[in-house]
Write a protein that holds these residues in place. Sequence first.
Motif, PDB file in Angstrom:
ATOM      1  N   THR A  13      66.034 144.420 -53.836  1.00  9.01           N
ATOM      2  CA  THR A  13      65.629 143.040 -54.073  1.00  9.01           C
ATOM      3  C   THR A  13      64.110 142.887 -54.042  1.00  9.01           C
ATOM      4  OG1 THR A  13      67.687 142.232 -53.135  1.00  9.01           O
ATOM      5  CG2 THR A  13      65.900 140.649 -53.298  1.00  9.01           C
ATOM      6  N   ALA A  14      63.434 143.531 -53.088  1.00 11.33           N
ATOM      7  CA  ALA A  14      61.980 143.392 -52.944  1.00 11.33           C
ATOM      8  C   ALA A  14      61.220 144.520 -53.631  1.00 11.33           C
ATOM      9  CB  ALA A  14      61.618 143.348 -51.464  1.00 11.33           C
ATOM     10  N   GLY A  15      61.919 145.485 -54.188  1.00  9.74           N
ATOM     11  CA  GLY A  15      61.313 146.640 -54.839  1.00  9.74           C
ATOM     12  C   GLY A  15      62.337 147.762 -54.844  1.00  9.74           C
ATOM     13  N   THR A  16      62.115 148.781 -55.633  1.00  9.26           N
ATOM     14  CA  THR A  16      63.086 149.854 -55.813  1.00  9.26           C
ATOM     15  C   THR A  16      63.415 150.560 -54.494  1.00  9.26           C
ATOM     16  OG1 THR A  16      62.236 150.194 -58.044  1.00  9.26           O
ATOM     17  CG2 THR A  16      63.593 151.946 -57.120  1.00  9.26           C
ATOM     18  N   PHE A  17      64.634 150.410 -54.052  1.00  5.61           N
ATOM     19  CA  PHE A  17      65.157 151.047 -52.829  1.00  5.61           C
ATOM     20  C   PHE A  17      64.259 150.856 -51.598  1.00  5.61           C
ATOM     21  CE2 PHE A  17      67.131 153.731 -56.210  1.00  5.61           C
ATOM     22  CZ  PHE A  17      68.407 153.234 -56.053  1.00  5.61           C
ATOM     23  N   ARG A  18      63.640 149.705 -51.503  1.00  9.22           N
ATOM     24  CA  ARG A  18      62.833 149.429 -50.306  1.00  9.22           C
ATOM     25  C   ARG A  18      63.720 149.257 -49.081  1.00  9.22           C
ATOM     26  NH1 ARG A  18      57.389 146.141 -51.497  1.00  9.22           N
ATOM     27  NH2 ARG A  18      56.782 147.322 -53.342  1.00  9.22           N
ATOM     28  N   GLY A  19      64.920 148.759 -49.292  1.00  7.95           N
ATOM     29  CA  GLY A  19      65.824 148.512 -48.184  1.00  7.95           C
ATOM     30  C   GLY A  19      65.542 147.181 -47.513  1.00  7.95           C
ATOM     31  N   TRP A  30      81.041 131.923 -37.731  1.00 13.63           N
ATOM     32  CA  TRP A  30      80.381 132.916 -38.581  1.00 13.63           C
ATOM     33  C   TRP A  30      80.555 132.495 -40.032  1.00 13.63           C
ATOM     34  CZ3 TRP A  30      77.199 136.007 -36.282  1.00 13.63           C
ATOM     35  CH2 TRP A  30      77.439 136.418 -34.986  1.00 13.63           C
ATOM     36  N   PRO A  31      79.608 132.862 -40.909  1.00 12.58           N
ATOM     37  CA  PRO A  31      79.786 132.542 -42.319  1.00 12.58           C
ATOM     38  C   PRO A  31      81.012 133.263 -42.888  1.00 12.58           C
ATOM     39  CG  PRO A  31      77.808 133.879 -41.974  1.00 12.58           C
ATOM     40  CD  PRO A  31      78.378 133.572 -40.630  1.00 12.58           C
ATOM     41  N   THR A  32      81.676 132.644 -43.826  1.00 12.34           N
ATOM     42  CA  THR A  32      82.847 133.279 -44.436  1.00 12.34           C
ATOM     43  C   THR A  32      82.442 134.407 -45.374  1.00 12.34           C
ATOM     44  OG1 THR A  32      82.861 131.601 -46.173  1.00 12.34           O
ATOM     45  CG2 THR A  32      84.283 131.222 -44.260  1.00 12.34           C
ATOM     46  N   THR A  33      81.251 134.317 -45.926  1.00 13.36           N
ATOM     47  CA  THR A  33      80.705 135.370 -46.779  1.00 13.36           C
ATOM     48  C   THR A  33      79.335 135.751 -46.246  1.00 13.36           C
ATOM     49  OG1 THR A  33      81.832 134.454 -48.708  1.00 13.36           O
ATOM     50  CG2 THR A  33      80.016 135.973 -49.127  1.00 13.36           C
ATOM     51  N   ILE A  34      79.111 137.038 -46.074  1.00 11.73           N
ATOM     52  CA  ILE A  34      77.810 137.504 -45.605  1.00 11.73           C
ATOM     53  C   ILE A  34      77.105 138.185 -46.770  1.00 11.73           C
ATOM     54  CG2 ILE A  34      76.667 139.186 -44.119  1.00 11.73           C
ATOM     55  CD1 ILE A  34      78.645 138.523 -41.959  1.00 11.73           C
ATOM     56  N   GLY A  35      75.934 137.688 -47.094  1.00  8.84           N
ATOM     57  CA  GLY A  35      75.127 138.252 -48.164  1.00  8.84           C
ATOM     58  C   GLY A  35      73.660 138.013 -47.877  1.00  8.84           C
ATOM     59  N   SER A  36      72.801 138.585 -48.688  1.00  8.86           N
ATOM     60  CA  SER A  36      71.368 138.443 -48.454  1.00  8.86           C
ATOM     61  C   SER A  36      70.908 136.992 -48.546  1.00  8.86           C
ATOM     62  CB  SER A  36      70.584 139.311 -49.434  1.00  8.86           C
ATOM     63  OG  SER A  36      70.865 138.937 -50.759  1.00  8.86           O
ATOM     64  N   SER A  37      71.595 136.175 -49.321  1.00  7.24           N
ATOM     65  CA  SER A  37      71.162 134.793 -49.518  1.00  7.24           C
ATOM     66  C   SER A  37      71.426 133.889 -48.319  1.00  7.24           C
ATOM     67  CB  SER A  37      71.834 134.201 -50.757  1.00  7.24           C
ATOM     68  OG  SER A  37      73.233 134.151 -50.577  1.00  7.24           O
ATOM     69  N   ASN A  38      72.353 134.259 -47.431  1.00  5.00           N
ATOM     70  CA  ASN A  38      72.612 133.389 -46.287  1.00  5.00           C
ATOM     71  C   ASN A  38      72.229 134.025 -44.946  1.00  5.00           C
ATOM     72  OD1 ASN A  38      74.780 135.157 -46.252  1.00  5.00           O
ATOM     73  ND2 ASN A  38      76.310 133.601 -45.814  1.00  5.00           N
ATOM     74  N   ALA A  39      71.374 135.042 -44.984  1.00  8.77           N
ATOM     75  CA  ALA A  39      70.866 135.627 -43.733  1.00  8.77           C
ATOM     76  C   ALA A  39      69.907 134.647 -43.070  1.00  8.77           C
ATOM     77  CB  ALA A  39      70.159 136.944 -44.030  1.00  8.77           C
TER      78      ALA A  39
END
Length: 93
Positions: A13-19, A30-39
């Motif tokens: 997301t922030a660059g090639t394989f930056r992690g 807890w959120p029902t879906t965990i993804g980068s957008s709701n961290a």
Amino acid sequence: DDEIVLGGDSSSTAGTFRGAVYRYDYSSSWPTTIGSSNANATIWGDSDNDYLGTGLSGGFDLDGDGKDDMVIGAIGVDTGATDGGGLFMVSGW
């Protein structure tokens, strides 16, 4: 406080394989879906091919401030040697 911390070492997301490392805080559920957008918080690798989030360890106080700290591994960090890897401590996270 309850939280879940997840490593996404292949995140580009922030660059090639930056992690990335994502923290999700418990509120009333807890959120029902965990993804980068709701961290609740995210740490990105500094450079391409860092693979930040390869290893995670936490739940202990390394610096004596009374708060749990997190140690994060990144196998591709180039400090000291090409792809030599690195460990990073995040205080109170």
